[in-house]
Design a protein around this motif. Structure first.
Motif, mmCIF file in Angstrom:
data_model
loop_
_atom_site.group_PDB
_atom_site.id
_atom_site.type_symbol
_atom_site.label_atom_id
_atom_site.label_comp_id
_atom_site.label_asym_id
_atom_site.label_seq_id
_atom_site.Cartn_x
_atom_site.Cartn_y
_atom_site.Cartn_z
ATOM 1 N N GLN A 1 0.845 -1.132 -0.110
ATOM 2 C CA GLN A 1 -0.008 -0.038 -0.021
ATOM 3 C C GLN A 1 1.011 1.205 -0.081
ATOM 4 O O GLN A 1 1.931 1.364 0.800
ATOM 5 C CB GLN A 1 -0.857 -0.101 1.250
ATOM 6 C CG GLN A 1 -1.785 1.116 1.393
ATOM 7 C CD GLN A 1 -2.845 0.984 2.244
ATOM 8 O OE1 GLN A 1 -2.815 0.070 3.123
ATOM 9 N NE2 GLN A 1 -3.718 1.913 2.323
ATOM 10 N N LEU A 2 0.707 2.153 -0.596
ATOM 11 C CA LEU A 2 1.202 3.285 -0.946
ATOM 12 C C LEU A 2 0.778 4.474 0.164
ATOM 13 O O LEU A 2 0.059 4.501 0.457
ATOM 14 C CB LEU A 2 1.239 3.952 -2.506
ATOM 15 C CG LEU A 2 1.538 3.090 -3.521
ATOM 16 C CD1 LEU A 2 1.162 3.605 -4.890
ATOM 17 C CD2 LEU A 2 2.942 2.712 -3.546
ATOM 18 N N PRO A 3 1.996 5.212 0.652
ATOM 19 C CA PRO A 3 1.841 6.364 1.607
ATOM 20 C C PRO A 3 0.759 7.122 1.389
ATOM 21 O O PRO A 3 0.006 7.687 2.090
ATOM 22 C CB PRO A 3 3.127 6.716 1.767
ATOM 23 C CG PRO A 3 3.991 5.952 1.541
ATOM 24 C CD PRO A 3 3.516 4.986 0.367
ATOM 25 N N ALA A 4 0.883 7.745 0.147
ATOM 26 C CA ALA A 4 -0.182 8.724 -0.473
ATOM 27 C C ALA A 4 -1.580 8.203 -1.106
ATOM 28 O O ALA A 4 -2.328 8.743 -1.327
ATOM 29 C CB ALA A 4 0.270 9.256 -1.835
ATOM 30 N N GLY A 5 -1.708 6.876 -0.649
ATOM 31 C CA GLY A 5 -3.140 6.243 -1.012
ATOM 32 C C GLY A 5 -2.802 5.357 -2.414
ATOM 33 O O GLY A 5 -1.989 5.446 -3.018
ATOM 34 N N GLY A 6 -3.808 4.259 -2.327
ATOM 35 C CA GLY A 6 -3.564 3.334 -3.381
ATOM 36 C C GLY A 6 -2.584 2.177 -3.369
ATOM 37 O O GLY A 6 -1.988 2.178 -1.784
ATOM 38 N N HIS A 7 -2.123 1.427 -4.185
ATOM 39 C CA HIS A 7 -1.077 0.083 -4.054
ATOM 40 C C HIS A 7 -0.232 0.371 -5.277
ATOM 41 O O HIS A 7 -0.443 0.634 -6.176
ATOM 42 C CB HIS A 7 -2.024 -0.974 -3.833
ATOM 43 C CG HIS A 7 -3.132 -0.929 -2.941
ATOM 44 N ND1 HIS A 7 -4.343 -0.456 -2.890
ATOM 45 C CD2 HIS A 7 -2.785 -1.400 -1.846
ATOM 46 C CE1 HIS A 7 -4.882 -0.807 -1.805
ATOM 47 N NE2 HIS A 7 -4.077 -1.402 -0.850
ATOM 48 N N ASN A 8 0.764 -0.477 -4.995
ATOM 49 C CA ASN A 8 1.841 -0.931 -6.057
ATOM 50 C C ASN A 8 1.235 -1.972 -6.827
ATOM 51 O O ASN A 8 1.871 -3.324 -6.388
ATOM 52 C CB ASN A 8 3.168 -0.864 -5.571
ATOM 53 C CG ASN A 8 4.366 -0.809 -6.611
ATOM 54 O OD1 ASN A 8 3.995 -1.504 -7.706
ATOM 55 N ND2 ASN A 8 5.352 -0.611 -6.338
ATOM 56 N N TRP A 9 0.438 -2.105 -7.450
ATOM 57 C CA TRP A 9 -0.263 -3.183 -8.147
ATOM 58 C C TRP A 9 0.574 -3.885 -8.820
ATOM 59 O O TRP A 9 0.507 -5.064 -9.188
ATOM 60 C CB TRP A 9 -1.734 -2.618 -8.965
ATOM 61 C CG TRP A 9 -2.924 -2.360 -7.953
ATOM 62 C CD1 TRP A 9 -3.183 -1.218 -7.824
ATOM 63 C CD2 TRP A 9 -3.519 -3.242 -7.235
ATOM 64 N NE1 TRP A 9 -4.309 -0.925 -6.970
ATOM 65 C CE2 TRP A 9 -4.551 -2.285 -6.710
ATOM 66 C CE3 TRP A 9 -3.333 -4.538 -6.963
ATOM 67 C CZ2 TRP A 9 -5.307 -3.185 -5.572
ATOM 68 C CZ3 TRP A 9 -4.237 -5.033 -6.160
ATOM 69 C CH2 TRP A 9 -5.245 -4.152 -5.365
ATOM 70 N N GLN A 10 1.797 -3.245 -9.588
ATOM 71 C CA GLN A 10 2.571 -3.955 -10.388
ATOM 72 C C GLN A 10 3.155 -4.907 -9.672
ATOM 73 O O GLN A 10 3.278 -6.262 -10.135
ATOM 74 C CB GLN A 10 3.603 -2.922 -11.165
ATOM 75 C CG GLN A 10 4.337 -3.653 -12.187
ATOM 76 C CD GLN A 10 5.294 -2.806 -12.978
ATOM 77 O OE1 GLN A 10 6.573 -2.449 -12.541
ATOM 78 N NE2 GLN A 10 4.525 -1.932 -13.824
ATOM 79 N N ILE A 11 3.826 -4.671 -8.542
ATOM 80 C CA ILE A 11 4.599 -5.768 -7.645
ATOM 81 C C ILE A 11 3.485 -6.649 -7.400
ATOM 82 O O ILE A 11 3.979 -8.020 -7.225
ATOM 83 C CB ILE A 11 5.376 -5.032 -6.656
ATOM 84 C CG1 ILE A 11 6.626 -4.029 -6.949
ATOM 85 C CG2 ILE A 11 5.836 -6.177 -5.678
ATOM 86 C CD1 ILE A 11 7.216 -3.334 -6.054
ATOM 87 N N ILE A 12 2.466 -6.241 -6.715
ATOM 88 C CA ILE A 12 1.379 -7.182 -6.072
ATOM 89 C C ILE A 12 1.168 -8.435 -7.147
ATOM 90 O O ILE A 12 1.012 -9.348 -6.971
ATOM 91 C CB ILE A 12 0.229 -6.377 -5.614
ATOM 92 C CG1 ILE A 12 0.434 -5.580 -4.509
ATOM 93 C CG2 ILE A 12 -0.911 -7.414 -5.453
ATOM 94 C CD1 ILE A 12 -0.673 -4.565 -4.310
ATOM 95 N N TRP A 13 0.857 -7.894 -8.426
ATOM 96 C CA TRP A 13 0.320 -8.892 -9.504
ATOM 97 C C TRP A 13 1.459 -9.863 -9.877
ATOM 98 O O TRP A 13 1.666 -11.121 -10.273
ATOM 99 C CB TRP A 13 -0.306 -8.624 -10.582
ATOM 100 C CG TRP A 13 -1.435 -7.613 -10.572
ATOM 101 C CD1 TRP A 13 -2.027 -6.597 -10.320
ATOM 102 C CD2 TRP A 13 -2.735 -8.356 -9.854
ATOM 103 N NE1 TRP A 13 -3.388 -6.195 -10.337
ATOM 104 C CE2 TRP A 13 -3.643 -7.725 -9.890
ATOM 105 C CE3 TRP A 13 -3.005 -9.747 -9.535
ATOM 106 C CZ2 TRP A 13 -5.006 -7.811 -9.148
ATOM 107 C CZ3 TRP A 13 -4.286 -10.192 -9.144
ATOM 108 C CH2 TRP A 13 -5.326 -9.282 -8.999
#
Length: 407
Positions: free
Chosen positions: A363-375
């Motif tokens: 999860q990113l500090p500014a909101g949202g997620h690093n979906w590239q790494i997650i997937w």
């Protein structure tokens, strides 16, 4: 089969999967946005499916197979389920929501076997008669997704209405079930052993090295599968895709098309290549999700969704056929229960436990997620499973009689 019975079974199957698709696809988005949960809590919520799959054999083996007609149990479970879903729509925190959905899934998962039982008991030739009825279930899931998209419940923050829609459909199916053809218990009364309930006799299949490898691959591939079921809808909504639930229904449309094409593929490719292609499709899907977006790479997201037909049909349906061929007449039902326990039970349980933790970690500090790494994480897991499967699996029993496996 009489036209009236065929129509009854078709309506039953449509409602059964409409109910599931009405709330399950958007569950992650509902929890994150409406109840403000963590991704780990989302994983725990999806874990209820695995708990239900593990406990389902006890309900079927102890009750439906011995004491009460299947259509009556189906009706009672769906009526109770309707009340639970309606209650779940009005809660405002995860601690109140989780017990409701846990009890609901413990009651719902056995109904998947019950609708099959009611259907098969009315058929003379299930191989020909069942597919046209079962396809109504997939259509029910598709209709649920398109309804959510058409009504803009995701964009409007109104996903609590998905539970109310599912509750109404569950109540309708609950009442309708009492009008279904009689499906009395096969074994009346008597003591049921743990082996009977869980279908442990089918464990003899695992003595076959090839089937053991397939079994372990099934557990392993369902770990990354949990990432898709649990977080695709939150991912697509976070990227800004409009009517994400409706777009996800393209996967079920693909499933229908590839189901029709499966006999031709099966004849040309055989078991090993079909299973490997199904697993490789998961790798490709996650890579497409990792690099897709709602701008120039929108096509990657759509193709990733549409790959569901290959992901599901080539691996799961082929695996069911492979299991059926090796099991022999005596163990067919038990063997199917065993592979379901491995996939939706053990595999999805592990996947649900780790997927939420990983999504929270990125999860990113500014909101949202690093979906590239997650997937890319489930893509890597699936890739390892595919490579090991290709290196080690040999379908040595494809020309042997099924009873040879149990010798």
């Amino acid at each position: 089969m009489k036209t009236r019975i065929r129509l009854q079974l078709s309506v039953m199957m449509f409602l059964e999967f409409f109910i599931w698709g009405a709330w399950f696809v958007t569950l992650g988005t509902f929890l994150l946005n409406n109840l403000k949960t963590s991704a780990t809590q989302v994983g725990v919520a999806f874990l209820t499916q695995s708990i239900g799959a593990i406990l389902a054999p006890f309900i079927i083996g102890l009750i439906a197979d011995r004491f009460f007609s299947a259509q009556y149990i189906l009706g009672i479970l769906h009526l109770i389920g309707a009340a639970l879903l309606w209650s779940a729509s009005s809660v405002t925190d995860f601690d109140s929501f989780y017990p409701l959905i846990l009890v609901y899934m413990i009651l719902y998962m056995p109904t998947l076997a019950l609708v099959n039982s009611v259907s098969f008991r009315q058929m003379q030739e299930p191989g020909k008669e069942f597919p046209p009825i079962r396809v109504l279930g997939t259509i029910g899931w598709i209709v649920a997704g398109f309804t959510i998209g058409w009504l803009n419940w995701e964009q409007n923050g109104s996903l609590d209405l998905t539970f109310k829609m599912a509750a109404i459909a569950s109540a309708v199916l609950g009442v309708f079930s009492f009008t279904l053809p009689a499906t009395p218990p096969v074994k009346k009364g008597g003591k049921a052993s743990l082996s009977d309930i869980l279908g442990l006799d089918a464990l003899g299949l695992l003595k076959n090295r090839s089937y053991l490898l397939f079994f372990l691959s099934s557990v392993a591939i369902c770990i990354p599968l949990a990432f898709y079921y649990n977080f695709t809808n939150p991912f697509l909504n976070e990227l800004g895709m409009s009517s994400a639930a409706a777009k996800q229904s393209f996967g079920q449309v693909s499933e229908l098309l590839f189901m029709l094409l499966m006999p031709a593929f099966f004849a040309r490719l055989g078991v090993k290549k079909m299973l490997a292609l199904g697993m490789f499709a998961w790798v490709l899907r996650y890579i497409l999700f990792a690099f897709g977006d709602t701008a120039g790479n929108y096509w990657m997201l759509i193709i990733g969704i549409v790959l569901h037909g290959i992901c599901y049909d080539f691996f799961f349906v082929t695996g069911q056929i492979y299991t059926d061929k090796l099991a022999g007449e005596r163990f067919k039902s038990a063997a199917q229960g065993l592979i379901t326990l491995a996939t939706y039970g053990v595999g999805m349980l592990i996947g649900s436990l780790i997927s939420g933790v990983i999504v929270d970690k990125w999860q990113l500090p500014a909101g949202g997620h690093n979906w590239q790494i997650i997937w890319l994480i489930p893509a890597a897991i699936a890739a390892v499973v595919v490579v090991l499967f290709l290196l080690l699996f040999q379908d040595k029993n494809k020309h042997q009689p099924a009873t040879a496996v149990n010798a």
